[in-house]
Design a protein around this motif. Structure first.
Motif, mmCIF file in Angstrom:
data_model
loop_
_atom_site.group_PDB
_atom_site.id
_atom_site.type_symbol
_atom_site.label_atom_id
_atom_site.label_comp_id
_atom_site.label_asym_id
_atom_site.label_seq_id
_atom_site.Cartn_x
_atom_site.Cartn_y
_atom_site.Cartn_z
ATOM 1 N N ASP A 304 0.858 -1.192 0.000
ATOM 2 C CA ASP A 304 0.000 0.000 0.000
ATOM 3 C C ASP A 304 0.891 1.237 0.000
ATOM 4 O OD1 ASP A 304 -2.200 1.628 0.051
ATOM 5 O OD2 ASP A 304 -2.531 1.448 2.202
ATOM 6 N N SER A 305 1.593 1.460 -1.117
ATOM 7 C CA SER A 305 2.537 2.573 -1.214
ATOM 8 C C SER A 305 1.808 3.894 -0.993
ATOM 9 C CB SER A 305 3.204 2.584 -2.580
ATOM 10 O OG SER A 305 3.807 1.340 -2.857
ATOM 11 N N TRP A 306 2.432 4.770 -0.185
ATOM 12 C CA TRP A 306 1.787 6.036 0.094
ATOM 13 C C TRP A 306 2.543 7.231 -0.483
ATOM 14 C CZ3 TRP A 306 3.303 2.799 4.260
ATOM 15 C CH2 TRP A 306 4.494 3.128 4.873
ATOM 16 N N ASP A 307 3.588 7.002 -1.250
ATOM 17 C CA ASP A 307 4.274 8.118 -1.890
ATOM 18 C C ASP A 307 5.016 7.624 -3.130
ATOM 19 O OD1 ASP A 307 6.348 6.714 -0.789
ATOM 20 O OD2 ASP A 307 6.988 8.281 0.592
ATOM 21 N N HIS A 308 5.549 8.558 -3.902
ATOM 22 C CA HIS A 308 6.343 8.287 -5.113
ATOM 23 C C HIS A 308 5.575 7.434 -6.123
ATOM 24 C CE1 HIS A 308 9.639 9.876 -2.743
ATOM 25 N NE2 HIS A 308 9.532 8.894 -1.887
ATOM 26 N N HIS A 309 4.307 7.747 -6.356
ATOM 27 C CA HIS A 309 3.523 6.965 -7.311
ATOM 28 C C HIS A 309 3.988 7.237 -8.738
ATOM 29 C CE1 HIS A 309 -0.135 6.359 -4.397
ATOM 30 N NE2 HIS A 309 0.994 5.834 -3.972
ATOM 31 N N LYS A 310 4.280 6.160 -9.474
ATOM 32 C CA LYS A 310 4.784 6.251 -10.836
ATOM 33 C C LYS A 310 4.081 5.217 -11.710
ATOM 34 C CE LYS A 310 8.039 9.232 -9.664
ATOM 35 N NZ LYS A 310 8.047 10.640 -10.143
ATOM 36 N N PRO A 311 4.086 5.426 -13.051
ATOM 37 C CA PRO A 311 3.443 4.446 -13.946
ATOM 38 C C PRO A 311 4.241 3.152 -14.025
ATOM 39 C CG PRO A 311 4.529 6.189 -15.208
ATOM 40 C CD PRO A 311 4.581 6.607 -13.766
ATOM 41 N N ALA A 312 3.618 2.130 -14.611
ATOM 42 C CA ALA A 312 4.228 0.797 -14.656
ATOM 43 C C ALA A 312 5.516 0.776 -15.466
ATOM 44 C CB ALA A 312 3.229 -0.213 -15.235
ATOM 45 N N TRP A 313 5.631 1.637 -16.470
ATOM 46 C CA TRP A 313 6.819 1.630 -17.336
ATOM 47 C C TRP A 313 7.947 2.497 -16.781
ATOM 48 C CZ3 TRP A 313 7.438 6.709 -18.392
ATOM 49 C CH2 TRP A 313 6.292 7.513 -18.435
ATOM 50 N N TYR A 314 7.813 2.988 -15.577
ATOM 51 C CA TYR A 314 8.757 3.965 -15.017
ATOM 52 C C TYR A 314 10.201 3.469 -15.066
ATOM 53 C CZ TYR A 314 11.142 6.693 -11.393
ATOM 54 O OH TYR A 314 12.039 7.461 -10.690
ATOM 55 N N TYR A 315 10.444 2.208 -14.717
ATOM 56 C CA TYR A 315 11.819 1.724 -14.616
ATOM 57 C C TYR A 315 12.486 1.542 -15.968
ATOM 58 C CZ TYR A 315 11.117 1.166 -9.641
ATOM 59 O OH TYR A 315 10.876 1.410 -8.321
ATOM 60 N N LEU A 316 11.715 1.453 -17.037
ATOM 61 C CA LEU A 316 12.336 1.434 -18.355
ATOM 62 C C LEU A 316 13.039 2.762 -18.618
ATOM 63 C CD1 LEU A 316 9.554 -0.318 -20.482
ATOM 64 C CD2 LEU A 316 11.609 -1.328 -19.453
ATOM 65 N N GLY A 317 12.424 3.856 -18.197
ATOM 66 C CA GLY A 317 13.054 5.158 -18.325
ATOM 67 C C GLY A 317 14.269 5.306 -17.434
ATOM 68 N N VAL A 318 14.204 4.709 -16.234
ATOM 69 C CA VAL A 318 15.355 4.755 -15.328
ATOM 70 C C VAL A 318 16.549 4.044 -15.947
ATOM 71 C CG1 VAL A 318 16.232 3.983 -13.086
ATOM 72 C CG2 VAL A 318 13.930 4.968 -13.270
ATOM 73 N N ILE A 319 16.312 2.860 -16.513
ATOM 74 C CA ILE A 319 17.400 2.101 -17.140
ATOM 75 C C ILE A 319 17.968 2.865 -18.327
ATOM 76 C CG2 ILE A 319 17.934 -0.007 -18.418
ATOM 77 C CD1 ILE A 319 15.851 -1.432 -16.617
ATOM 78 N N ALA A 320 17.096 3.469 -19.135
ATOM 79 C CA ALA A 320 17.550 4.176 -20.333
ATOM 80 C C ALA A 320 18.347 5.432 -19.994
ATOM 81 C CB ALA A 320 16.353 4.540 -21.212
ATOM 82 N N ALA A 321 18.000 6.110 -18.897
ATOM 83 C CA ALA A 321 18.639 7.388 -18.575
ATOM 84 C C ALA A 321 19.658 7.266 -17.447
ATOM 85 C CB ALA A 321 17.572 8.420 -18.211
ATOM 86 N N SER A 322 19.245 6.704 -16.305
ATOM 87 C CA SER A 322 20.129 6.676 -15.142
ATOM 88 C C SER A 322 21.257 5.668 -15.289
ATOM 89 C CB SER A 322 19.322 6.361 -13.873
ATOM 90 O OG SER A 322 18.408 7.392 -13.605
#
Length: 615
Positions: A304-322
């Motif tokens: 039941d996450s209560w912060d930092h809500h992100k879409p399902a594809w969020y980590y694809l962007g992290v891998i591509a950029a970070s």
């Protein structure tokens, strides 16, 4: 078992294997498409050149990662919180149940803060101690990746894998910060290292037990250390399907059970003494701390996450950029990995499947942060290592590296000159929010210097050596960040200027804190009274007003501007300054409006922070 395509072109060169005394044997084995037994190699490269390369690599890693240590104080979002907790550990002697000011702190297990406190007892300087665990964890992670690559494919591949990790943006950025993630990444990587040695190069029961113990240490660091044990999933699959490269493991059930014992022993190093302390105190606050840290902050936060809500594809962007610049190699790595998986090579299946499981695990909940998948990065670098020497010869990768250098040159030069000329509205707003004393001139000069370095790298190294140029550029950027940006940004980012002015204004008087942040209490050189941290602002403000009225001639309240509401007359208060995108004020009893005297404070609008990751 087939040798990876691309890697074979290196292996057939006898000179590659000569440092290990395996030149003729290895080359002929590759030509005949026979497997090379990694257990037959010497335990460590014995020739002077290999030892020199390893020493130079770790010397360069230390310089890049340690540059700037001692030049700044803890910066938000998380660094002041952990350092404050560690400081209170040292001052109180209570290392099991942690505090943040007058309240208990149950967001994270205490191991990382205990490491910071231990570093302070050794160094005696918080500016060094708060960053030291991250530095040592990062160097340890690099060594584990190197040694795993060396044992699986050879020392040269180990250096490529470790080097790929060192140049990755997320790894270096986090290694130069005092957050928990570098430390938990080290423990998870150590767990993976032990399991892989046992599963692929064993049987090695001591490495297996070490891996399980490290996973337990990861649990009492951040809770997610247990994810290292997901390595069992691809291992069991590979055993079931008869994949190549697995160890013929010998040993009974007690050997395997020893891993569970080692894991529980590590977890028990903190859990058992904490439970005993809670039971002995019989305190409702301590019981609430126990319940919160064991249940709400682990399973509850995941489901039941209560912060930092992100879409399902969020980590694809992290891998591509970070994960740049290593992510640039993905178009070449994916086909290589596919070939090795088709060849049923367990050396690639286990790390790759584990990476996928980690990303999927953190994709399921709504709450996501880029650092959550950072523990997967060392394994990503490890399985990239065997192919990097071949890929950096490819024209398409050189062009990508050249384009990235030019992109960085354009962004930093353009942004720096625009900000210096006052034509960038966001930069102008940043100057006000951060309270930069020089109008941000030194910061804009830094941006221009980075842009010039990027342009020079593109011009000097050109396309032919663009990968080398990009690596050199990243080294320059991180050195400038530590040696130039730290001193420029420290006063406003750490709030040290605001707190020094506060101390000057208060003098010998007493100080109370309302709607404060951890950096405010941490950087005070005098005692202060807080009225809670998680309590609502109007509750804190009401308590502070009653405290003021008890000794109006001696007492002051330091308060966040948004928390004063209608209860403080700003004409009678003192604006101390801006820091961390917030404005801070001081007031005395004569600034309290009549309606709020006696601590009768109404609810003050929005009483939650609008920027949980403020920096």
């Amino acid at each position: 078992m087939q040798v990876p395509e691309g890697f074979a072109s290196v292996c057939v060169d006898d000179t590659f294997w000569e440092p290990f005394g395996l030149g003729t044997i290895a080359a002929s084995a590759v030509r005949r498409r026979l497997p090379i037994d990694p257990m037959s190699a010497p335990p460590f490269p014995s020739d002077p050149r290999s030892r020199r390369d390893l020493l130079l690599f770790f010397l360069a890693a230390f310089v890049v990662l340690a540059a700037g240590m001692g030049l700044r104080d803890p910066w938000p979002a998380d660094e002041p919180r952990f350092t404050l907790v560690a400081e209170q550990m040292v001052e109180s002697g209570q290392w099991l149940i942690t505090h943040r000011g007058s309240e208990l702190y149950s967001d994270k297990p205490p191991l990382f803060m205990a490491l910071q406190a231990a570093a302070f007892t050794v160094t005696g300087h918080w500016r060094i101690a708060f960053l030291l665990p991250s530095l040592l964890a990062a160097l340890g992670t690099l060594f584990l990746v190197y040694d795993a690559g060396r044992r699986l494919w050879g020392a040269r591949v180990g250096l490529y894998a470790a080097g790929a990790l060192l140049v990755t943006f997320q790894f270096v950025y986090q290694a130069k910060r005092a957050q928990i993630d570098p430390t938990v990444t080290f423990f998870i990587t150590l767990a993976n290292y032990g399991l892989l040695r046992h599963f692929l190069l064993g049987p090695d029961w001591r490495a297996y037990w070490l891996g399980c113990f490290a996973a337990g240490l990861g649990v009492i660091t951040k809770g997610v250390g247990i994810l290292a044990l997901l390595m069992f999933v691809p291992f069991l699959f590979a055993r079931w399907r008869g994949w190549n490269g697995l160890s013929p493991i010998r040993g009974g059930g007690l050997h395997w059970l020893g891993g569970a014992v080692a894991f529980l022993l590590a977890v028990g190093l903190w859990i058992v003494p904490m439970l005993l302390a809670v039971h002995a105190s019989d305190s409702p606050e301590h019981r609430a701390y126990m319940n919160d840290i064991l249940f709400r902050q682990t399973a509850g936060r995941y489901t039941d996450s209560w912060d930092h809500h992100k879409p399902a594809w969020y980590y694809l962007g992290v891998i591509a950029a970070s994960w740049l610049p290593l992510a640039l190699a993905l178009p070449g790595l994916v086909p290589k990995w596919r070939e090795r998986l088709r060849a049923r090579d367990a050396r690639f299946l286990l790390p790759l499947a584990w990476i996928v499981l980690i990303v999927l695990f953190f994709t399921l909940p709504k709450g996501k942060r880029d650092v959550y998948i950072m523990p997967a990065l060392p394994m990503f670098a490890l399985v990239a290592g065997p192919f990097l020497e071949d890929l950096i010869r490819r024209p398409w990768l050189r062009w990508l590296a050249f384009a990235l250098s030019l992109l960085l040159a354009g962004l930093f030069l353009g942004g720096g000159f625009a900000a210096l000329g006052g034509g960038w509205a966001r930069a102008n707003a940043l100057v006000v929010q951060r309270g930069l004393a020089d109008g941000g001139v030194a910061l804009w000069h830094l941006m221009i210097a980075i842009g010039a370095a990027a342009l020079a790298a593109a011009v000097v190294f050109r396309v032919r050596r663009a990968v080398t140029g990009l690596v050199a550029l990243l080294g320059v950027i991180w050195l400038l960040w530590g040696l130039w940006a730290y001193p420029v940004l420290n006063a406003s980012t750490s709030a040290s200027d605001v707190m020094r002015r506060t101390e000057q204004l208060v003098g010998d008087g007493e100080l109370g804190l309302v709607a404060w942040k951890e950096q405010n209490l941490l950087l005070l050189d005098k005692p202060a009274t807080d009225f809670g941290f998680l309590k609502p602002w109007h509750t804190q403000l009401g308590a502070s007003i009653r405290w003021l009225e008890a000794a109006p001639d001696r007492r002051w309240v330091f308060v966040l501007g948004r928390a004063m509401g209608p209860c403080v007359d700003r004409a009678r208060a003192i604006h101390v300054g801006n820091a961390n995108r917030r404005e801070w004020w001081l007031f005395r009893a004569d600034a309290v409006t009549p309606a709020c005297r006696g601590g009768q404070v109404p609810v003050i609008g929005e009483e939650t922070e609008d920027s949980p990751n403020e920096e």
